[in-house]
Every structure is written in C-alpha cells, then in structure tokens.
Write an enzyme that holds these catalytic residues in place. Structure first.
Site, PDB file in Angstrom:
ATOM      1  NE  ARG A  14      -3.711  -0.009   2.775  1.00 23.54           N
ATOM      2  CZ  ARG A  14      -3.988  -0.020   3.795  1.00 23.54           C
ATOM      3  NH1 ARG A  14      -3.577  -0.948   4.851  1.00 23.54           N
ATOM      4  NH2 ARG A  14      -4.852   0.997   3.964  1.00 23.54           N
ATOM      5  N   GLY A 138      -5.981  -5.152  13.955  1.00 23.50           N
ATOM      6  CA  GLY A 138      -6.973  -6.277  14.539  1.00 23.50           C
ATOM      7  C   GLY A 138      -7.775  -5.666  15.832  1.00 23.50           C
ATOM      8  CD  GLU A 152      -5.313  -9.089  11.830  1.00 20.40           C
ATOM      9  OE1 GLU A 152      -4.983  -8.282  11.153  1.00 20.40           O
ATOM     10  OE2 GLU A 152      -4.989  -9.002  12.830  1.00 20.40           O
ATOM     11  CG  ASN A 167      -2.364  -7.118  18.001  1.00 17.61           C
ATOM     12  OD1 ASN A 167      -1.820  -6.629  18.797  1.00 17.61           O
ATOM     13  ND2 ASN A 167      -2.258  -8.142  16.970  1.00 17.61           N
ATOM     14  CE1 TYR A 362      32.445  26.295  -7.139  1.00 20.61           C
ATOM     15  CE2 TYR A 362      34.127  26.700  -8.864  1.00 20.61           C
ATOM     16  CZ  TYR A 362      33.470  25.834  -8.261  1.00 20.61           C
ATOM     17  OH  TYR A 362      33.802  24.398  -7.823  1.00 20.61           O
ATOM     18  CE1 TYR A 383      36.870  18.190 -14.469  1.00 22.08           C
ATOM     19  CE2 TYR A 383      35.165  19.149 -15.623  1.00 22.08           C
ATOM     20  CZ  TYR A 383      35.654  17.885 -15.137  1.00 22.08           C
ATOM     21  OH  TYR A 383      35.426  16.820 -15.728  1.00 22.08           O
ATOM     22  NE  ARG A 436      40.263  45.838 -18.109  1.00 25.82           N
ATOM     23  CZ  ARG A 436      40.526  46.313 -16.757  1.00 25.82           C
ATOM     24  NH1 ARG A 436      40.905  45.606 -16.038  1.00 25.82           N
ATOM     25  NH2 ARG A 436      40.704  47.506 -16.513  1.00 25.82           N
TER      26      ARG A 436
HETATM   27  C1  UD1 Z   1      -0.887  -6.434  12.106  1.00 24.64           C
HETATM   28  C2  UD1 Z   1      -1.693  -7.410  12.971  1.00 24.64           C
HETATM   29  C3  UD1 Z   1      -2.854  -6.618  13.541  1.00 24.64           C
HETATM   30  C4  UD1 Z   1      -2.254  -5.401  14.281  1.00 24.64           C
HETATM   31  C5  UD1 Z   1      -1.197  -4.493  13.219  1.00 24.64           C
HETATM   32  C6  UD1 Z   1      -0.743  -3.479  14.446  1.00 24.64           C
HETATM   33  C7  UD1 Z   1      -1.507  -9.828  12.284  1.00 24.64           C
HETATM   34  C8  UD1 Z   1      -2.105 -10.741  11.473  1.00 24.64           C
HETATM   35  N1  UD1 Z   1      -2.078  -8.568  12.122  1.00 24.64           N
HETATM   36  O1  UD1 Z   1      -1.684  -6.121  11.136  1.00 24.64           O
HETATM   37  O2  UD1 Z   1      -3.689  -7.443  14.315  1.00 24.64           O
HETATM   38  O3  UD1 Z   1      -3.415  -4.687  14.843  1.00 24.64           O
HETATM   39  O4  UD1 Z   1      -0.391  -5.376  13.041  1.00 24.64           O
HETATM   40  O5  UD1 Z   1       0.060  -2.671  13.679  1.00 24.64           O
HETATM   41  O6  UD1 Z   1      -0.446  -9.787  12.653  1.00 24.64           O
HETATM   42  N2  UD1 Z   1       5.428  -9.387   8.039  1.00 24.64           N
HETATM   43  C9  UD1 Z   1       6.226 -10.201   7.745  1.00 24.64           C
HETATM   44  N3  UD1 Z   1       5.890 -11.195   6.990  1.00 24.64           N
HETATM   45  C10 UD1 Z   1       4.575 -11.463   6.706  1.00 24.64           C
HETATM   46  C11 UD1 Z   1       3.585 -10.558   6.791  1.00 24.64           C
HETATM   47  C12 UD1 Z   1       3.998  -9.609   7.720  1.00 24.64           C
HETATM   48  O7  UD1 Z   1       7.429 -10.165   8.119  1.00 24.64           O
HETATM   49  O8  UD1 Z   1       4.223 -12.532   5.845  1.00 24.64           O
HETATM   50  C13 UD1 Z   1       5.779  -7.939   8.920  1.00 24.64           C
HETATM   51  C14 UD1 Z   1       5.744  -6.749   8.017  1.00 24.64           C
HETATM   52  O9  UD1 Z   1       7.139  -6.687   7.380  1.00 24.64           O
HETATM   53  C15 UD1 Z   1       5.182  -5.719   9.013  1.00 24.64           C
HETATM   54  C16 UD1 Z   1       4.517  -6.813  10.118  1.00 24.64           C
HETATM   55  O10 UD1 Z   1       4.891  -7.820   9.846  1.00 24.64           O
HETATM   56  O11 UD1 Z   1       6.285  -5.100   9.938  1.00 24.64           O
HETATM   57  C17 UD1 Z   1       3.112  -6.463  10.073  1.00 24.64           C
HETATM   58  O12 UD1 Z   1       2.641  -7.015   8.964  1.00 24.64           O
HETATM   59  P1  UD1 Z   1       1.396  -5.978   8.116  1.00 24.64           P
HETATM   60  O13 UD1 Z   1       0.964  -6.718   7.020  1.00 24.64           O
HETATM   61  O14 UD1 Z   1       1.784  -4.573   8.172  1.00 24.64           O
HETATM   62  O15 UD1 Z   1       0.295  -6.327   9.613  1.00 24.64           O
HETATM   63  P2  UD1 Z   1      -1.059  -5.506   9.761  1.00 24.64           P
HETATM   64  O16 UD1 Z   1      -2.150  -5.845   8.660  1.00 24.64           O
HETATM   65  O17 UD1 Z   1      -0.669  -4.064   9.835  1.00 24.64           O
END
Ligand code: UD1
Ligand code: CA
Length: 454
Positions: A14, A138, A152, A167, A362, A383, A436
């Site tokens: 996004r 969440g 979620e 969350n 300059y 230069y 000059r």
């Molecule tokens: C997540 C939480 C949500 C919470 C919110 C808070 C989950 C399913 N949801 O949602 O409950 O309210 O954060 O900010 O956990 N990432 C990985 N691997 C993956 C997916 C994500 O490393 O496969 C990392 C992303 O880089 C990011 C973080 O996990 O830093 C959160 O992922 P994101 O997709 O932003 O979760 P949210 O939808 O924001």
C-alpha cells in the site's frame, strides 16, 4: 534475559513504492531502525530481524546494528514470519519479545511492561490501545479483564469492526512460543498465518494471556504514505520539544524540520522553514535564517547563516557568516569573521579570517588568505575538463570583479587583480595584474554612425 524478534519481511504494497516498506525514512532514518533501537534499549540477549521482501537492502540498512537475520522466503503472514526465527531461538527458554518493523513509535518502557507480564506468570502478553479510528487494525475480543482473541479487519463482522480496542502488534511470550506457533492455521479472509491467533491457542492450552494497555499514539502502524507522514510529524514534534526545553528558540516551530542526529546549543535561534539534517551542529547563540538548509554543517558559537542559504559539509568559525542565498558545499571552511554573501558558491575551500566574498562568486579548490577581498563575479576555474586544480590567493589580496582565476594558479599576498582579468599565470606578491584588452575610445565615432543612419 530475553530475546527479541522484529518482523520486517512484508512488502508493504500500500506504500506504492519500490522501496521495502520498513526502509522508508522517518527523519532521515529508516523506519525499521526505530524498532531496532527500541529493542536494543532493553539489552536483549539475542535480537533477530525477520527479512524477506528486499532482504539484501534491509540487511544493508542495518549493518551497523548488532542483529541477526532470519529469512522468510514467502510472506505467508506474521505467524509464519515469526516461525522463521525458530532455528535461531528454538533452544531459548524465553521470554521472547516480538515487535513489527512498521510500528516506530513504540517505547522501550512499554515493551518492558510486556516482558514483566510474562515474568510474572502470563504465558503471553500483548499490547492493546484504544483508537478513535481502529480501521485496519486487529480488534480485541474481551470478557471483562480477560482477552479472548483478536479478529483482523478483513475477517470482522460489522459489530466486531465497531470495537475500538486494537492489537498494537507487540507481544511477549514464554518458552511455549514455537510449539504454539505450529498450531496457527490460515483459514481466514487473507489465507495468512496470523500471529495474534496465538491468543486463542495459548488460552486453549490453559496459559494466561495478559493485555497491557498502551497509549494510542505509540501503537501507530505504518501501512500507507499518510500514516508515514503522520508518524514523522509526531517524531518531529517530540524532537522540537526536546530542543526547546533545552533552550533553543524556534520561530513557527511547526515549519522547522530537523533530524535526531542534529545537535543544538542553548540560545540558538531557528527561523521559519529551517531544515537541519545529518551531523549538523549549531553552537550557542547562533542564528539560522529563514529557509536555510544545513546538512552535516557546523556553526561555531557566534556564526550566522542568513535566509535561503544551502550548506552541506561546511564549517563556519566564530563570527563567520553566509547568505542570504549562499551555497556552501562539502569542505567549505569559513574561518573567523569570513563573509560569504549573495549567490556565492564555495566548495572544498578555506576562506581564512576576515575574507570577504560578497556577491556572485565561485570559489572551488581554493585557499584564500586572511583579509582577501573577492569581487563580484569572480570565478576559480578549477576544472580543465579532466581534473580539478587548486587556486591560492594570498592574504590581503584584492581580486577585481568578474575575474577568472584559471587553476592551477597563485595570486601573491596583497596583490591586485584588475576587474575582468583572466589570470593564467602567477601574480607576484604586491603586484597589479591586468589581463584583459585595453579600452580604446574612438572620438566622435558614435555620433558619425548615428548621422549616417539618419
Ligand atoms: C498487524 C496485526 C494486527 C495489528 C497490526 C498493528 C497480524 C495478522 N495482524 O496487522 O492485528 O493490529 O499489525 O500494527 O499480525 N510481516 C512479515 N511477514 C509476513 C507478513 C508481515 O514479516 O508474512 C511483517 C511486516 O513487514 C510488518 C509486520 O509484519 O512489519 C506487520 O505486517 P502487516 O502486514 O503490516 O500487518 P497489519 O495488517 O498491519
Ligand atoms: Ca502494519
């Protein structure tokens, strides 16, 4: 002792960017660095960052931090991401803190409270906050003090969507973590393995889940450019407050941008629109005029920068001043009382005490001796199309307006260069150089021409 895992493998679609989301800068530092620094503040025994999307770039951005990396090849969800840390943590008795790379405002104190929850007997602790607008987060299901689970946004009914407690994406777990993670499924709207499903799993195993309530602002997650801008605004406001409490005067503070690496002294005045970046250091009593941009630049106490000056890697000694509209590039050194005025560009040059270059000049790869005067429009032609050469101007020298000093060249102490000269040879000390063509006056020529043309 605890371990800490930061989840940072997601793409962040996004953001609509080629840059991995967690590398988007906040005040000149990647978003992920904030999560790493908050983690390090609690001195974890092991710190693991789970990388995936743009893994090489993310590792490179963190090369100065003491972190280990786990790889998540496919982004199948936050629970799956955490599972990738098992080879590095499987033997760890707990507790394990888990945070996300996209929540840069979380404070170490808050994470400490989660650890405390687990140390005091909870199997799992999570951070929740109340938001005016909970969209995207969440939602927390409760029964009184007890947290039952998390739903979620995409899986939530309209009633659940109305819940404003969310969350925050920060958790602490006991040693049961990796066993519990294997029970997480992906039967949900996004077909992902959700980390917050651990709430229900821990409870099903008769382990207590503690919820720590935090401050809404701290939990802001960055998923969009708008959220990024909002978080940057909050960080900036915090930083400005810190400096104002330490004695800095800011006129229209909301218009001033500065980075955490900048250092300011008491009684510094910053006018509206000032931008301070990198290792900029501003000494006591200095004034920085409106819309000046300073990067990696040092102002010693009593130096001044006037409006619209742009400086990068410059050093101004006490009493030196630059601007309005001066351009100081790397290696520009203005010694005591040196003055650089309108539309003067200085690069890799030392202007010794009391040098004046007031207008449209300059100076590049030059050394300008004490008290020398550089006329309007003077240029060091440093230069030759292939290489850069040096110009030396002696102390007390006077370089007439619109002269070109073709480097390598030397002008001696107290020498004079006539206006409009092109200097290609050394000018001895105390000599006058004029290079000059001489002026010719043809008496009556103009009148005759006018008569002929009627
Ligand atoms: C997540 C939480 C949500 C919470 C919110 C808070 C989950 C399913 N949801 O949602 O409950 O309210 O954060 O900010 O956990 N990432 C990985 N691997 C993956 C997916 C994500 O490393 O496969 C990392 C992303 O880089 C990011 C973080 O996990 O830093 C959160 O992922 P994101 O997709 O932003 O979760 P949210 O939808 O924001
Ligand atoms: Ca997020």
């Amino acid at each position: 002792m605890h371990a800490h895992v930061i989840l940072a493998a997601g793409q962040g679609t996004r953001m609509k960017s080629r840059l991995p989301k967690v590398l988007h800068p906040l005040l000149g530092k990647p978003m992920l660095a904030y999560a790493v620094e908050a983690a390090l503040a609690l001195d974890p025994k092991r710190l693991i960052v789970v990388v995936g999307h743009g893994a090489e770039a993310v590792k490179e951005a963190l090369r100065d931090y003491p972190v280990a990396f786990a790889q998540q090849k496919e982004q199948l969800g936050t629970a799956h991401a955490l599972l990738q840390a098992e080879p590095l943590l499987g033997d760890f008795p707990g507790p394990v803190l888990v945070t996300q790379g996209d929540t840069p405002l979380l404070r170490p104190e808050t994470l400490g409270a989660l650890l405390k929850g687990v140390r005091e007997g909870a199997g799992m602790a999570l951070l929740t906050v109340e938001l005016e607008d909970p969209t995207g987060y969440g939602r927390i299901l409760r029964e009184g003090e007890e947290v039952l689970g998390n739903v979620e946004e995409k899986d939530a009914s309209p009633e659940v969507r109305a819940i404003r407690e969310v969350n925050a994406g920060a958790y602490a777990f006991d040693g049961f973590l990796f066993q519990a993670l294997k029970e997480v499924g992906n039967q949900n709207a996004q077909g992902e393995y959700y980390l917050p499903d651990l709430i229900a799993i821990y409870r099903a195993h008769g382990r207590r889940v503690a919820a720590v309530r935090g401050v809404a602002e701290e939990a802001l997650g960055v998923n969009t450019r708008e959220e990024l801008a909002r978080v940057e605004g909050i960080l900036l406001a915090q930083l400005r407050s810190v400096w104002m409490r330490r004695g800095v005067r800011m006129v229209l503070p909301e218009s001033i941008y500065l980075e955490p690496s900048v250092e300011l002294a008491p009684d510094v005045t910053l006018w509206p629109g000032v931008v301070l970046k990198g290792r900029t250091r501003i000494g006591e009593g200095c004034e920085v005029g409106p819309y000046a941009v300073l990067e990696d630049t040092v102002l010693e106490p009593g130096a001044r920068v006037l409006a619209h000056t742009v400086a990068q890697g410059a050093h101004l000694h006490p009493g030196a001043d630059a601007g309005p509209f001066a351009r100081l590039r790397p290696g520009a050194v203005l010694m005591e009382e040196a003055h650089v005025g309108n539309f003067v560009e200085v690069k890799k040059s030392v202007l010794h005490k009391g040098v004046k270059a007031g207008h449209l000049a300059y100076l590049g790869d030059a050394e300008v001796g004490e008290g020398a005067n550089i006329g309007a429009g003077v240029i060091t032609a440093n230069y030759d199309g292939k290489r850069k050469h040096r110009t030396e101007i002696g102390k007390g020298a006077f370089i007439g307006s619109n002269s070109v000093l073709v480097a390598p060249v030397k002008v001696g102490d107290h020498a004079l260069v006539g206006a409009g000269s092109v200097i290609t040879h050394e000018v001895p000390s105390e000599a006058l150089a004029v290079a000059r063509s001489r002026q010719r006056n043809l008496e009556g020529y103009a009148r005759k021409k006018l008569l002929e043309e009627g």
